[in-house]
Motif scaffolding. Structure first.
Motif, PDB file in Angstrom:
ATOM      1  N   ALA A  71     -23.956 -14.725 -24.959  1.00 38.66           N
ATOM      2  CA  ALA A  71     -24.303 -16.021 -24.370  1.00 38.66           C
ATOM      3  C   ALA A  71     -23.204 -17.049 -24.632  1.00 38.66           C
ATOM      4  N   SER A  72     -22.616 -17.021 -25.818  1.00 34.45           N
ATOM      5  CA  SER A  72     -21.558 -17.978 -26.135  1.00 34.45           C
ATOM      6  C   SER A  72     -20.293 -17.691 -25.333  1.00 34.45           C
ATOM      7  N   GLU A  73     -20.016 -16.422 -25.073  1.00 35.38           N
ATOM      8  CA  GLU A  73     -18.845 -16.086 -24.253  1.00 35.38           C
ATOM      9  C   GLU A  73     -19.044 -16.528 -22.804  1.00 35.38           C
ATOM     10  N   ILE A  74     -20.248 -16.341 -22.302  1.00 33.98           N
ATOM     11  CA  ILE A  74     -20.536 -16.818 -20.947  1.00 33.98           C
ATOM     12  C   ILE A  74     -20.390 -18.334 -20.889  1.00 33.98           C
ATOM     13  N   GLU A  75     -20.850 -18.996 -21.919  1.00 30.64           N
ATOM     14  CA  GLU A  75     -20.691 -20.452 -21.987  1.00 30.64           C
ATOM     15  C   GLU A  75     -19.210 -20.827 -21.953  1.00 30.64           C
ATOM     16  N   ALA A  76     -18.393 -20.080 -22.692  1.00 31.98           N
ATOM     17  CA  ALA A  76     -16.955 -20.352 -22.726  1.00 31.98           C
ATOM     18  C   ALA A  76     -16.299 -20.115 -21.371  1.00 31.98           C
ATOM     19  N   MET A  77     -16.826 -19.170 -20.600  1.00 34.83           N
ATOM     20  CA  MET A  77     -16.261 -18.872 -19.287  1.00 34.83           C
ATOM     21  C   MET A  77     -16.500 -19.994 -18.280  1.00 34.83           C
ATOM     22  N   LYS A  78     -17.444 -20.864 -18.566  1.00 37.80           N
ATOM     23  CA  LYS A  78     -17.770 -21.919 -17.608  1.00 37.80           C
ATOM     24  C   LYS A  78     -16.609 -22.886 -17.386  1.00 37.80           C
ATOM     25  N   GLU A  79     -15.758 -23.073 -18.393  1.00 37.75           N
ATOM     26  CA  GLU A  79     -14.634 -23.991 -18.211  1.00 37.75           C
ATOM     27  C   GLU A  79     -13.614 -23.403 -17.237  1.00 37.75           C
ATOM     28  N   ALA A  80     -13.329 -22.119 -17.352  1.00 40.03           N
ATOM     29  CA  ALA A  80     -12.444 -21.471 -16.376  1.00 40.03           C
ATOM     30  C   ALA A  80     -13.072 -21.527 -14.987  1.00 40.03           C
ATOM     31  N   GLY A  81     -14.379 -21.361 -14.937  1.00 40.06           N
ATOM     32  CA  GLY A  81     -15.078 -21.461 -13.661  1.00 40.06           C
ATOM     33  C   GLY A  81     -15.009 -22.855 -13.078  1.00 40.06           C
ATOM     34  N   ARG A  82     -15.152 -23.861 -13.938  1.00 42.08           N
ATOM     35  CA  ARG A  82     -15.076 -25.256 -13.466  1.00 42.08           C
ATOM     36  C   ARG A  82     -13.706 -25.561 -12.873  1.00 42.08           C
ATOM     37  N   VAL A  83     -12.665 -25.152 -13.591  1.00 43.85           N
ATOM     38  CA  VAL A  83     -11.308 -25.419 -13.113  1.00 43.85           C
ATOM     39  C   VAL A  83     -11.059 -24.704 -11.787  1.00 43.85           C
ATOM     40  N   GLN A 135     -27.331  -5.561 -16.057  1.00 46.05           N
ATOM     41  CA  GLN A 135     -27.935  -5.997 -17.310  1.00 46.05           C
ATOM     42  C   GLN A 135     -27.379  -7.348 -17.734  1.00 46.05           C
ATOM     43  N   PRO A 136     -28.166  -8.092 -18.517  1.00 47.24           N
ATOM     44  CA  PRO A 136     -27.697  -9.396 -18.980  1.00 47.24           C
ATOM     45  C   PRO A 136     -26.365  -9.265 -19.729  1.00 47.24           C
ATOM     46  N   GLY A 137     -25.501 -10.228 -19.477  1.00 41.02           N
ATOM     47  CA  GLY A 137     -24.185 -10.213 -20.109  1.00 41.02           C
ATOM     48  C   GLY A 137     -23.083  -9.678 -19.214  1.00 41.02           C
ATOM     49  N   MET A 138     -23.446  -9.055 -18.107  1.00 41.82           N
ATOM     50  CA  MET A 138     -22.433  -8.666 -17.133  1.00 41.82           C
ATOM     51  C   MET A 138     -21.971  -9.910 -16.379  1.00 41.82           C
ATOM     52  N   VAL A 139     -20.664  -9.999 -16.130  1.00 42.27           N
ATOM     53  CA  VAL A 139     -20.103 -11.081 -15.315  1.00 42.27           C
ATOM     54  C   VAL A 139     -19.300 -10.434 -14.202  1.00 42.27           C
ATOM     55  N   ILE A 140     -19.642 -10.783 -12.971  1.00 43.24           N
ATOM     56  CA  ILE A 140     -19.027 -10.115 -11.822  1.00 43.24           C
ATOM     57  C   ILE A 140     -18.596 -11.138 -10.774  1.00 43.24           C
ATOM     58  N   ALA A 141     -17.584 -10.767 -10.002  1.00 40.55           N
ATOM     59  CA  ALA A 141     -17.202 -11.527  -8.814  1.00 40.55           C
ATOM     60  C   ALA A 141     -17.867 -10.883  -7.613  1.00 40.55           C
TER      61      ALA A 141
END
Length: 257
Positions: free
Chosen positions: A8-20, A195-201
């Motif tokens: 969950a914390s890593e996904i949270e960290a990815m949000k800044e790259a997503g925002r940019v 499953q939860p925790g997967m991040v995909i394009a």
């Protein structure tokens, strides 16, 4: 390497790259108008990515020379920005942008109208965006990769369009392309379980005509086989217990409507 499950914390960290990535895509889209070159769009995108504290994810990736992919009309993906490519009234252009922030990647794309486009092109953009959101909605724990592809394919083919097979979505994390591949076609209840925790394009590439493609001599650009227009929309999406969460948005995260 296998699928990398994010905390969950890593996904949270990815949000800044997503925002940019989302901000850059939006701002570059505002520049789209007749007379602008794709190199101008690229230079603006790189400057803004760096101003926002990121690094262009695409530049140098596998030798790619640009900070964006700029693909016009029948060009599907991976168009190299160029001073020789001047946008004209009635064109459509897929712009794919990616930013790396604190080691995490955000990857997104949108297809923009250049001035006033034909009703046929406008419909292609509308349907392809719907395809993307249908794919996002299917990105839920317990579903499978085939459910995403089936959702995209169903919307596209109901409109009479072709779904690109050779190029697909992908996992996203500390590198731009992780496992798994995420096809835009398929059968329900097939493929890897989500499953939860997967991040995909999730990135439908939808053609007005045939699904068939042709790779161009530069080793990057891909066009439709029949020369008809293509559209491309993409979001980076985290799969969570509560459902899909879009990371490439300026609000930091958003669930699909």
């Amino acid at each position: 390497m296998g699928v990398v499950i994010k905390s969950a914390s890593e996904i949270e960290a990815m949000k800044e790259a997503g925002r940019v990535s989302a901000k850059v895509l939006r701002e570059v889209g505002k520049m789209v108008r007749p007379g602008v070159t794709t190199l101008e769009l690229d230079e603006f995108a790189e400057a803004l990515i760096r101003l926002e504290g990121g690094v262009p994810a695409f530049k140098g990736y596998g030798g790619f020379p640009g900070s964006i992919c700029a693909s016009v009309n029948e060009q599907i993906v991976h168009g190299i920005p160029s001073a020789k490519v001047v946008l004209r009234e009635g064109d459509i252009i897929s712009i794919d942008t990616g930013a790396v922030v604190d080691g995490w990647v955000g990857d997104n794309a949108w297809t923009f109208a250049v001035g006033k486009v034909s009703p046929e092109k406008a419909r292609l953009l509308e349907v392809t965006e719907k395809c993307m959101w249908a794919g996002v909605e299917a990105a839920r724990p317990g579903n499978r990769l085939g459910d995403i592809g089936h959702a995209v394919q169903t919307v596209a083919e109901a409109a009479g369009y072709g779904v690109v097979r050779e190029y697909v979505g992908h996992g996203v994390g500390r590198v731009m392309h992780e496992e798994p591949n995420v096809p835009n076609y398929g059968f329900r209840h097939t493929g890897m379980r989500l499953q939860p925790g997967m991040v995909i394009a999730i990135e439908p590439m939808i053609n007005m005509g045939t699904h068939k493609t042709r790779a161009m001599p530069d080793g990057w650009l891909v066009c439709t086989r029949d020369g008809k227009p293509s559209a491309h929309f993409e979001k980076t999406v985290a799969i969570t217990e509560d459902g899909p969460v879009v990371l490439t948005t300026e609000e930091g995260h958003r669930r699909p409507v």
